[in-house]
Design a protein around this motif. Structure first.
Motif, short mmCIF file in Angstrom:
data_model
loop_
_atom_site.label_atom_id
_atom_site.label_comp_id
_atom_site.label_asym_id
_atom_site.label_seq_id
_atom_site.Cartn_x
_atom_site.Cartn_y
_atom_site.Cartn_z
N GLY A 119 0.81 -1.21 0.00
CA GLY A 119 0.00 0.00 0.00
C GLY A 119 0.84 1.26 0.00
O GLY A 119 1.87 1.33 0.67
N GLU A 120 0.36 2.27 -0.72
CA GLU A 120 1.06 3.55 -0.77
C GLU A 120 1.19 4.15 0.62
O GLU A 120 2.24 4.68 0.99
CB GLU A 120 0.30 4.51 -1.70
N GLY A 121 0.11 4.02 1.41
CA GLY A 121 0.15 4.57 2.76
C GLY A 121 1.19 3.88 3.62
O GLY A 121 1.92 4.53 4.38
N ASP A 122 1.27 2.55 3.53
CA ASP A 122 2.25 1.80 4.31
C ASP A 122 3.68 2.20 3.93
O ASP A 122 4.55 2.31 4.78
CB ASP A 122 2.05 0.30 4.09
N LEU A 123 3.89 2.36 2.63
CA LEU A 123 5.23 2.76 2.16
C LEU A 123 5.63 4.11 2.75
O LEU A 123 6.76 4.29 3.20
CB LEU A 123 5.25 2.83 0.64
N ARG A 124 4.71 5.04 2.76
CA ARG A 124 5.03 6.38 3.25
C ARG A 124 5.26 6.40 4.76
O ARG A 124 6.11 7.13 5.26
CB ARG A 124 3.95 7.37 2.83
N VAL A 125 4.52 5.59 5.48
CA VAL A 125 4.74 5.48 6.92
C VAL A 125 6.12 4.89 7.19
O VAL A 125 6.88 5.39 8.04
CB VAL A 125 3.64 4.61 7.58
N ALA A 126 6.45 3.83 6.48
CA ALA A 126 7.77 3.20 6.65
C ALA A 126 8.89 4.18 6.28
O ALA A 126 9.93 4.23 6.93
CB ALA A 126 7.86 1.94 5.81
N PHE A 127 8.65 4.96 5.22
CA PHE A 127 9.64 5.94 4.78
C PHE A 127 9.87 7.00 5.85
O PHE A 127 11.01 7.37 6.15
CB PHE A 127 9.19 6.59 3.47
N ARG A 128 8.78 7.49 6.44
CA ARG A 128 8.91 8.50 7.49
C ARG A 128 9.66 7.95 8.70
O ARG A 128 10.48 8.65 9.32
CB ARG A 128 7.50 8.97 7.89
N GLN A 129 9.45 6.70 9.03
CA GLN A 129 10.17 6.08 10.15
C GLN A 129 11.66 5.99 9.86
O GLN A 129 12.50 6.19 10.75
CB GLN A 129 9.59 4.69 10.43
N LEU A 130 12.01 5.70 8.61
CA LEU A 130 13.42 5.65 8.24
C LEU A 130 14.05 7.03 8.36
O LEU A 130 15.19 7.16 8.83
CB LEU A 130 13.57 5.13 6.81
N LEU A 131 13.34 8.05 7.92
CA LEU A 131 13.88 9.42 8.03
C LEU A 131 14.13 9.78 9.49
O LEU A 131 15.12 10.45 9.82
CB LEU A 131 12.92 10.42 7.40
N GLU A 132 13.24 9.35 10.37
CA GLU A 132 13.43 9.64 11.79
C GLU A 132 14.68 8.95 12.32
O GLU A 132 15.38 9.50 13.19
CB GLU A 132 12.20 9.20 12.57
N ARG A 133 14.98 7.76 11.79
CA ARG A 133 16.18 7.05 12.25
C ARG A 133 17.45 7.82 11.94
O ARG A 133 18.40 7.83 12.73
CB ARG A 133 16.26 5.65 11.61
N ILE A 134 17.50 8.45 10.77
CA ILE A 134 18.72 9.15 10.39
C ILE A 134 18.63 10.66 10.62
O ILE A 134 19.58 11.39 10.34
CB ILE A 134 19.11 8.87 8.92
N ASP A 135 17.48 11.12 11.15
CA ASP A 135 17.29 12.55 11.44
C ASP A 135 17.57 13.40 10.21
O ASP A 135 18.39 14.33 10.22
CB ASP A 135 18.20 12.98 12.60
N TYR A 136 16.86 13.06 9.13
CA TYR A 136 17.07 13.75 7.84
C TYR A 136 15.72 13.86 7.16
O TYR A 136 14.82 13.06 7.40
CB TYR A 136 18.03 12.92 6.97
N ASP A 137 15.59 14.88 6.32
CA ASP A 137 14.31 15.06 5.63
C ASP A 137 14.55 15.18 4.13
O ASP A 137 15.45 15.89 3.69
CB ASP A 137 13.61 16.32 6.13
#
Length: 526
Positions: A119-137
């Protein structure tokens, strides 16, 4: 380096006795041992040709060793493909980042996982979690081709993390980055290390190795020469381990019969945006000047800029006092020759014969009234080249793609041997050739100088530069940082300056230097 007393943490990755001999007989690695602790940044360093790339390819499953074993979390593994290594938790980020330029950031990050996160929504949630891990946007909908190189590096890191990578191999990750992008990459690596991710960090930049890593392994000529905690090292120890005590491949250049004449090549303010900045240099008649620099220093960009092969280049180039227009045609007409690093892509036309290739730069002169090429004249020229350079071939009708690397490179040189070239630009002219051919090519270079030509030669082999050059210019961060007399400098000094460390004071290794490291050693041995 064995586990220290009281340290019960197992190695996440071990290599024991890795040896790699390729089909052509080249021995790239000899009994290499490597131990990598979890949640650390482990540095791998060595000169070009030391075996770093081969070691990385074995660890990442791209090639298999001839002998030796890999252990992953204490268990012996036999990865027959990169897919096997990725499935185990190993990801490699190469300097030339293999992202799909026409796809979005989101699509690239999850490119290996279609079917798992649909799902597109699942992908975007997972992507946001990855960004939080590396503190980058970064915009998930941005197209890769529109991103700066630093952002592409971040996407590659996100891609690795999205697959659950436990060991991330970073191969020359900062070679093309700005200082700000470099610092950001360091910060993210440290942040992920604190979260438990392990890194193998391969770099030519020794200041990075000393600043970023906990442990270092040094390779030279396919063997381990040093294994140590980074706290035990300084620049001089690293340089000595990398360069070692090596004899020059040829007797030093000056014979006493060679003369350096008037300025022949003059470069003023040459700039290629983002690569080299405001470089000026002079090469005289009968002089060989070396360009020493590490990956990303701008060596090739400088040569291509002088030759007029890079439309971005700005600055002034003069030959014998006359300004040369910024085009390859104008450079050739002015007597400037370029022997490129990639001989088959840039220096030869593979399906053509030797005689067709050698005549290309001088075709007008070999043509009737400069209109109709004379095959007889072209063949006569090729015959002279083959005899003068010792090209091993059945005949001048042989297609150059069927020649060995050394003989193909001689044909590249032969294109300019009998023509009007007065300035010869050489980009790593002996890369990929055997020892015998290398010796022949180095003598050809001195022969150019003896005939009064000006030679500007870039090489990743600093020993080679010392053997053949009169002066050596050191490139770092897109500029010339030193102009050294080849007769009085050393490989150690060149490596230190090219690495951005400044002169370390490390002279040539002494005869009392220890022998190569043996398993368990934790001190420099070079």
């Amino acid at each position: 380096m064995e586990t220290r007393p009281g340290d019960t943490t197992p190695f996440i990755l071990e290599a024991r006795g890795l040896t790699k001999v390729f089909g052509n007989g080249t021995q790239a690695l000899t009994e290499v041992d490597l131990q990598v602790r979890p949640a650390t940044i482990h540095g791998i360093v060595g000169a070009n040709g030391a075996g770093k790339s081969t070691l990385i390819k074995i660890i990442s499953g791209a090639i298999q060793p001839t002998e030796g074993v890999l252990l992953w979390k204490g268990r012996e593994v036999d990865w027959s493909s990169p897919r096997d290594a990725r499935a185990a938790g190993v990801r490699t980020i190469y300097q030339h980042i293999p992202l799909v330029p026409t796809l979005s950031v989101l699509d690239n990050v999850f490119i290996d996982q279609k079917g798992f996160l649909r799902g597109e929504g699942d992908l975007r949630v997972a992507f946001r979690q990855l960004l939080e891990r590396i503190d980058y946007d970064i915009d998930p909908d941005a197209i890769i081709s529109d991103l700066a190189i630093g952002d592409r590096q971040m996407v590659a890191i996100l891609q690795a993390l999205s697959t659950g990578a436990e060991l991330v191999i970073m191969d020359e990750p900062t070679a093309s980055l700005s200082d700000a992008e470099r610092e950001l990459a360091f910060a993210i690596a440290r942040r992920l290390r604190a979260q438990g991710t392990t890194f193998l960090y391969i770099s030519h930049f020794l200041d990075e190795i000393l600043d970023l890593t906990e442990e270092v392994t040094v390779l030279r000529d396919g063997q381990v020469t040093l294994r140590a905690a980074t706290t035990e090292l300084d620049a001089a120890k690293l340089v000595t381990a990398i360069a070692g005590q090596r004899l020059l491949a040829t007797e030093h250049h000056r014979t006493g019969t060679e003369r350096i004449g008037a300025p022949l090549l003059e470069v003023e303010g040459l700039t290629v945006p983002g690569r080299i900045e405001d470089i000026s240099l002079t090469v005289h008649e009968g002089e060989v000047v070396g360009l020493a620099g590490l990956l990303g220093s701008g060596r090739s960009e400088l040569l291509h800029g002088i030759f007029g092969a890079d439309s971005r280049a700005r600055g002034t180039v003069k030959v014998a006092g006359s300004k040369v227009s910024r085009s390859t045609g104008a450079s050739v007409d002015a007597g400037v020759a370029l022997v490129p690093e990639d001989r088959f892509k840039q220096g030869l036309h593979g399906p053509w014969s030797i005689w067709e290739n050698t005549s290309l730069p001088d075709l007008k002169r070999l043509s009737w009234r400069q209109l109709i090429p004379s095959e007889a004249a072209q063949r006569a020229r090729a015959d002279r080249v083959v005899k003068a350079l010792g090209v091993v071939t059945r005949s001048i009708d042989t297609e150059v793609r069927d020649l060995s690397g050394g003989n193909a490179q001689k044909v590249v040189f032969g294109k300019w041997l009998d023509g009007v070239a007065r300035v010869v630009l050489l980009d790593d002219p002996t890369v990929g050739v055997d020892v015998g051919a290398k010796s022949d090519i180095l003598e050809l270079i001195r022969g150019f100088a003896r005939s009064g030509k000006a030679v500007l030669m870039a090489s990743s082999d600093f020993e080679e530069l010392l053997a053949v050059c009169d002066r050596v210019l050191i490139l770092a961060d897109g500029g010339i940082v030193a102009d050294l007399d080849a007769a009085t400098t050393s490989e150690h000094e060149i490596l230190s300056l090219a690495s951005g460390l400044g002169a370390t004071g490390a002279g040539p290794a002494s005869p009392t230097d220890p022998s190569p490291a043996s398993p368990g050693d934790s001190t420099a041995a070079a």
